[in-house]
Design a protein around this motif. Sequence first.
Motif, PDB file in Angstrom:
ATOM      1  N   VAL A  55     -21.953 -30.212 -35.443  1.00 31.62           N
ATOM      2  CA  VAL A  55     -21.287 -31.121 -36.383  1.00 31.62           C
ATOM      3  C   VAL A  55     -22.317 -31.983 -37.105  1.00 31.62           C
ATOM      4  CG1 VAL A  55     -19.720 -33.098 -36.567  1.00 31.62           C
ATOM      5  CG2 VAL A  55     -19.115 -31.169 -35.107  1.00 31.62           C
ATOM      6  N   ARG A  56     -23.293 -32.489 -36.366  1.00 34.19           N
ATOM      7  CA  ARG A  56     -24.310 -33.342 -36.978  1.00 34.19           C
ATOM      8  C   ARG A  56     -25.155 -32.568 -37.984  1.00 34.19           C
ATOM      9  NH1 ARG A  56     -24.578 -38.702 -35.907  1.00 34.19           N
ATOM     10  NH2 ARG A  56     -25.647 -38.365 -37.881  1.00 34.19           N
ATOM     11  N   LEU A  57     -25.401 -31.282 -37.706  1.00 32.39           N
ATOM     12  CA  LEU A  57     -26.131 -30.465 -38.678  1.00 32.39           C
ATOM     13  C   LEU A  57     -25.329 -30.295 -39.959  1.00 32.39           C
ATOM     14  CD1 LEU A  57     -27.728 -27.674 -36.445  1.00 32.39           C
ATOM     15  CD2 LEU A  57     -28.947 -29.412 -37.770  1.00 32.39           C
ATOM     16  N   LEU A  58     -24.012 -30.138 -39.820  1.00 31.23           N
ATOM     17  CA  LEU A  58     -23.151 -30.014 -41.001  1.00 31.23           C
ATOM     18  C   LEU A  58     -23.141 -31.304 -41.815  1.00 31.23           C
ATOM     19  CD1 LEU A  58     -20.035 -28.086 -39.598  1.00 31.23           C
ATOM     20  CD2 LEU A  58     -21.905 -27.173 -40.998  1.00 31.23           C
ATOM     21  N   LEU A 236     -14.148 -38.347 -20.840  1.00 30.29           N
ATOM     22  CA  LEU A 236     -15.579 -38.096 -20.733  1.00 30.29           C
ATOM     23  C   LEU A 236     -16.067 -37.121 -21.795  1.00 30.29           C
ATOM     24  CD1 LEU A 236     -18.268 -38.426 -19.293  1.00 30.29           C
ATOM     25  CD2 LEU A 236     -17.529 -36.703 -17.624  1.00 30.29           C
ATOM     26  N   ALA A 237     -15.252 -36.116 -22.137  1.00 30.18           N
ATOM     27  CA  ALA A 237     -15.657 -35.155 -23.168  1.00 30.18           C
ATOM     28  C   ALA A 237     -15.910 -35.860 -24.496  1.00 30.18           C
ATOM     29  CB  ALA A 237     -14.584 -34.078 -23.328  1.00 30.18           C
ATOM     30  N   ALA A 238     -15.001 -36.766 -24.884  1.00 28.07           N
ATOM     31  CA  ALA A 238     -15.182 -37.523 -26.124  1.00 28.07           C
ATOM     32  C   ALA A 238     -16.369 -38.473 -25.999  1.00 28.07           C
ATOM     33  CB  ALA A 238     -13.914 -38.295 -26.461  1.00 28.07           C
ATOM     34  N   ALA A 239     -16.573 -39.036 -24.803  1.00 31.24           N
ATOM     35  CA  ALA A 239     -17.717 -39.920 -24.583  1.00 31.24           C
ATOM     36  C   ALA A 239     -19.030 -39.160 -24.775  1.00 31.24           C
ATOM     37  CB  ALA A 239     -17.652 -40.522 -23.182  1.00 31.24           C
ATOM     38  N   LEU A 240     -19.073 -37.909 -24.327  1.00 34.46           N
ATOM     39  CA  LEU A 240     -20.274 -37.087 -24.517  1.00 34.46           C
ATOM     40  C   LEU A 240     -20.554 -36.885 -25.999  1.00 34.46           C
ATOM     41  CD1 LEU A 240     -20.098 -34.244 -21.827  1.00 34.46           C
ATOM     42  CD2 LEU A 240     -21.890 -35.975 -22.102  1.00 34.46           C
ATOM     43  N   TYR A 241     -19.480 -36.669 -26.762  1.00 38.14           N
ATOM     44  CA  TYR A 241     -19.650 -36.523 -28.209  1.00 38.14           C
ATOM     45  C   TYR A 241     -20.255 -37.799 -28.792  1.00 38.14           C
ATOM     46  CZ  TYR A 241     -18.646 -35.848 -33.139  1.00 38.14           C
ATOM     47  OH  TYR A 241     -18.782 -35.747 -34.499  1.00 38.14           O
ATOM     48  N   VAL A 242     -19.716 -38.945 -28.404  1.00 37.37           N
ATOM     49  CA  VAL A 242     -20.181 -40.225 -28.935  1.00 37.37           C
ATOM     50  C   VAL A 242     -21.641 -40.472 -28.570  1.00 37.37           C
ATOM     51  CG1 VAL A 242     -19.904 -42.725 -28.780  1.00 37.37           C
ATOM     52  CG2 VAL A 242     -17.893 -41.269 -28.979  1.00 37.37           C
ATOM     53  N   VAL A 243     -22.004 -40.244 -27.310  1.00 39.47           N
ATOM     54  CA  VAL A 243     -23.372 -40.488 -26.859  1.00 39.47           C
ATOM     55  C   VAL A 243     -24.352 -39.565 -27.587  1.00 39.47           C
ATOM     56  CG1 VAL A 243     -24.938 -40.370 -24.889  1.00 39.47           C
ATOM     57  CG2 VAL A 243     -22.660 -41.355 -24.612  1.00 39.47           C
ATOM     58  N   THR A 244     -23.998 -38.285 -27.690  1.00 40.72           N
ATOM     59  CA  THR A 244     -24.874 -37.329 -28.369  1.00 40.72           C
ATOM     60  C   THR A 244     -25.025 -37.669 -29.844  1.00 40.72           C
ATOM     61  OG1 THR A 244     -24.139 -35.587 -26.846  1.00 40.72           O
ATOM     62  CG2 THR A 244     -25.269 -34.886 -28.844  1.00 40.72           C
ATOM     63  N   SER A 245     -23.903 -37.982 -30.495  1.00 36.89           N
ATOM     64  CA  SER A 245     -23.941 -38.287 -31.925  1.00 36.89           C
ATOM     65  C   SER A 245     -24.700 -39.576 -32.202  1.00 36.89           C
ATOM     66  CB  SER A 245     -22.507 -38.392 -32.457  1.00 36.89           C
ATOM     67  OG  SER A 245     -22.507 -38.619 -33.849  1.00 36.89           O
ATOM     68  N   THR A 246     -24.508 -40.576 -31.356  1.00 39.92           N
ATOM     69  CA  THR A 246     -25.205 -41.851 -31.547  1.00 39.92           C
ATOM     70  C   THR A 246     -26.709 -41.690 -31.385  1.00 39.92           C
ATOM     71  OG1 THR A 246     -23.272 -43.062 -30.706  1.00 39.92           O
ATOM     72  CG2 THR A 246     -25.365 -44.234 -30.744  1.00 39.92           C
ATOM     73  N   THR A 247     -27.116 -40.910 -30.390  1.00 37.51           N
ATOM     74  CA  THR A 247     -28.538 -40.662 -30.178  1.00 37.51           C
ATOM     75  C   THR A 247     -29.130 -39.897 -31.358  1.00 37.51           C
ATOM     76  OG1 THR A 247     -28.165 -40.575 -27.785  1.00 37.51           O
ATOM     77  CG2 THR A 247     -30.227 -39.666 -28.599  1.00 37.51           C
ATOM     78  N   TRP A 248     -28.396 -38.890 -31.822  1.00 33.06           N
ATOM     79  CA  TRP A 248     -28.836 -38.120 -32.992  1.00 33.06           C
ATOM     80  C   TRP A 248     -29.015 -39.053 -34.184  1.00 33.06           C
ATOM     81  CZ3 TRP A 248     -28.685 -32.469 -33.826  1.00 33.06           C
ATOM     82  CH2 TRP A 248     -28.907 -32.116 -35.150  1.00 33.06           C
ATOM     83  N   SER A 249     -28.036 -39.933 -34.405  1.00 30.19           N
ATOM     84  CA  SER A 249     -28.075 -40.846 -35.553  1.00 30.19           C
ATOM     85  C   SER A 249     -29.310 -41.739 -35.511  1.00 30.19           C
ATOM     86  CB  SER A 249     -26.819 -41.716 -35.585  1.00 30.19           C
ATOM     87  OG  SER A 249     -25.674 -40.948 -35.873  1.00 30.19           O
ATOM     88  N   ALA A 250     -29.636 -42.250 -34.324  1.00 32.40           N
ATOM     89  CA  ALA A 250     -30.787 -43.141 -34.200  1.00 32.40           C
ATOM     90  C   ALA A 250     -32.073 -42.429 -34.594  1.00 32.40           C
ATOM     91  CB  ALA A 250     -30.878 -43.666 -32.769  1.00 32.40           C
ATOM     92  N   SER A 264     -30.603 -50.302 -45.950  1.00 30.70           N
ATOM     93  CA  SER A 264     -29.339 -51.003 -45.757  1.00 30.70           C
ATOM     94  C   SER A 264     -28.978 -51.141 -44.304  1.00 30.70           C
ATOM     95  CB  SER A 264     -28.210 -50.245 -46.466  1.00 30.70           C
ATOM     96  OG  SER A 264     -26.958 -50.743 -46.071  1.00 30.70           O
ATOM     97  N   PRO A 265     -28.704 -52.365 -43.815  1.00 29.93           N
ATOM     98  CA  PRO A 265     -28.274 -52.516 -42.437  1.00 29.93           C
ATOM     99  C   PRO A 265     -26.940 -51.821 -42.181  1.00 29.93           C
ATOM    100  CG  PRO A 265     -28.249 -54.641 -43.583  1.00 29.93           C
ATOM    101  CD  PRO A 265     -28.850 -53.650 -44.508  1.00 29.93           C
ATOM    102  N   LEU A 266     -26.117 -51.670 -43.210  1.00 29.96           N
ATOM    103  CA  LEU A 266     -24.851 -50.959 -43.022  1.00 29.96           C
ATOM    104  C   LEU A 266     -25.127 -49.500 -42.685  1.00 29.96           C
ATOM    105  CD1 LEU A 266     -21.793 -51.091 -43.158  1.00 29.96           C
ATOM    106  CD2 LEU A 266     -21.920 -50.496 -45.578  1.00 29.96           C
ATOM    107  N   ALA A 267     -26.098 -48.906 -43.387  1.00 34.10           N
ATOM    108  CA  ALA A 267     -26.447 -47.527 -43.080  1.00 34.10           C
ATOM    109  C   ALA A 267     -27.157 -47.428 -41.747  1.00 34.10           C
ATOM    110  CB  ALA A 267     -27.359 -46.959 -44.189  1.00 34.10           C
ATOM    111  N   ALA A 268     -27.848 -48.480 -41.357  1.00 33.55           N
ATOM    112  CA  ALA A 268     -28.624 -48.433 -40.122  1.00 33.55           C
ATOM    113  C   ALA A 268     -27.779 -48.592 -38.874  1.00 33.55           C
ATOM    114  CB  ALA A 268     -29.692 -49.533 -40.148  1.00 33.55           C
ATOM    115  N   ALA A 269     -26.644 -49.222 -38.976  1.00 28.55           N
ATOM    116  CA  ALA A 269     -25.845 -49.521 -37.774  1.00 28.55           C
ATOM    117  C   ALA A 269     -24.657 -48.614 -37.589  1.00 28.55           C
ATOM    118  CB  ALA A 269     -25.378 -50.963 -37.823  1.00 28.55           C
ATOM    119  N   THR A 270     -24.344 -47.756 -38.582  1.00 25.88           N
ATOM    120  CA  THR A 270     -23.213 -46.845 -38.439  1.00 25.88           C
ATOM    121  C   THR A 270     -23.739 -45.438 -38.245  1.00 25.88           C
ATOM    122  OG1 THR A 270     -23.108 -46.575 -40.841  1.00 25.88           O
ATOM    123  CG2 THR A 270     -21.699 -48.261 -39.867  1.00 25.88           C
ATOM    124  N   GLY A 271     -23.003 -44.633 -37.542  1.00 23.67           N
ATOM    125  CA  GLY A 271     -23.476 -43.293 -37.301  1.00 23.67           C
ATOM    126  C   GLY A 271     -22.399 -42.317 -37.281  1.00 23.67           C
TER     127      GLY A 271
END
Length: 271
Positions: A55-58, A236-250, A264-271
């Motif tokens: 999803v993140r690649l897309l 937990l499945a959704a939590a895994l998605y959130v953790v993986t996506s947040t790490t990818w975003s950082a 932009s701090p708005l772009a920096a804090a949302t993922g």
Amino acid sequence: MPTYISRHDETPEGSPMSAFMSVFASLVEGLADLLEPLFQASAAAAAIVLFTAFVRLLVHPLSRAAARGQRERARLQPQIAELRKKHKKNPEKLQKAVMELHAKEKVSPLSGCLPSLFQLPAFFLLYHLFSNSTIGGEANALLAHKLLAAPLGGRWMDALGDGGVFGARGLVYLGLFVVVACVATFNYRRTKRQMATPQVTAAGSGEQQVPGMGAVLKFMPLMSFMTLFTVAFVPLAAALYVVTSTTWSAVERAVLYRDMPGASPLAAATG
């Protein structure tokens, strides 16, 4: 994030949503089967991480476009500063003038939010899939899969009731909390540095250009820590998605905005 939906909400059998969920569940099961030789009992969890990466690649082209948009907004800062001086006693005219400038230059002031918005369907899909005891009129076999000792359909409160914080299931969540805290701290420090730059400080002083932006900017550095609550309350499945996506975003933002100290701090804090 939706933390109030019942664990066992049922999808009406025969509905288009039920058929779609059945297909998605089959895809997850099939991917888990492929990964089972490597990850064994945690193969479904690995499949979710791999799905998140896909999803993140897309979404990555949108992230790159958001970075380009931020460069364009940085280029407009001198003109916005002039508009702020010209209309300093008339917030309505200032807001209108800035919006007209953005429209003329074809720059969206909120383009950094698009990558996050386009990920929401994937999150809700996983949330719904692991919140249903049946899919397509049959028992949801995915609920039997685990990440180490923790069921993918379970929540942190379940783990606390079965061994506590340091029980076998609780340790899985503790590991996720540590990852989220590290990523949130990284984002917090980076966002604070960005907000301290002259461009962002000037944007904050002219908060009239976007209603409510001043309050948002003050709260922005702490937004990453809200992910801790999401991980604690969703399956937990959704939590895994959130953790993986947040790490990818950082990592992604650190690369895309590496040459933009005033990003932009708005772009920096949302993922």
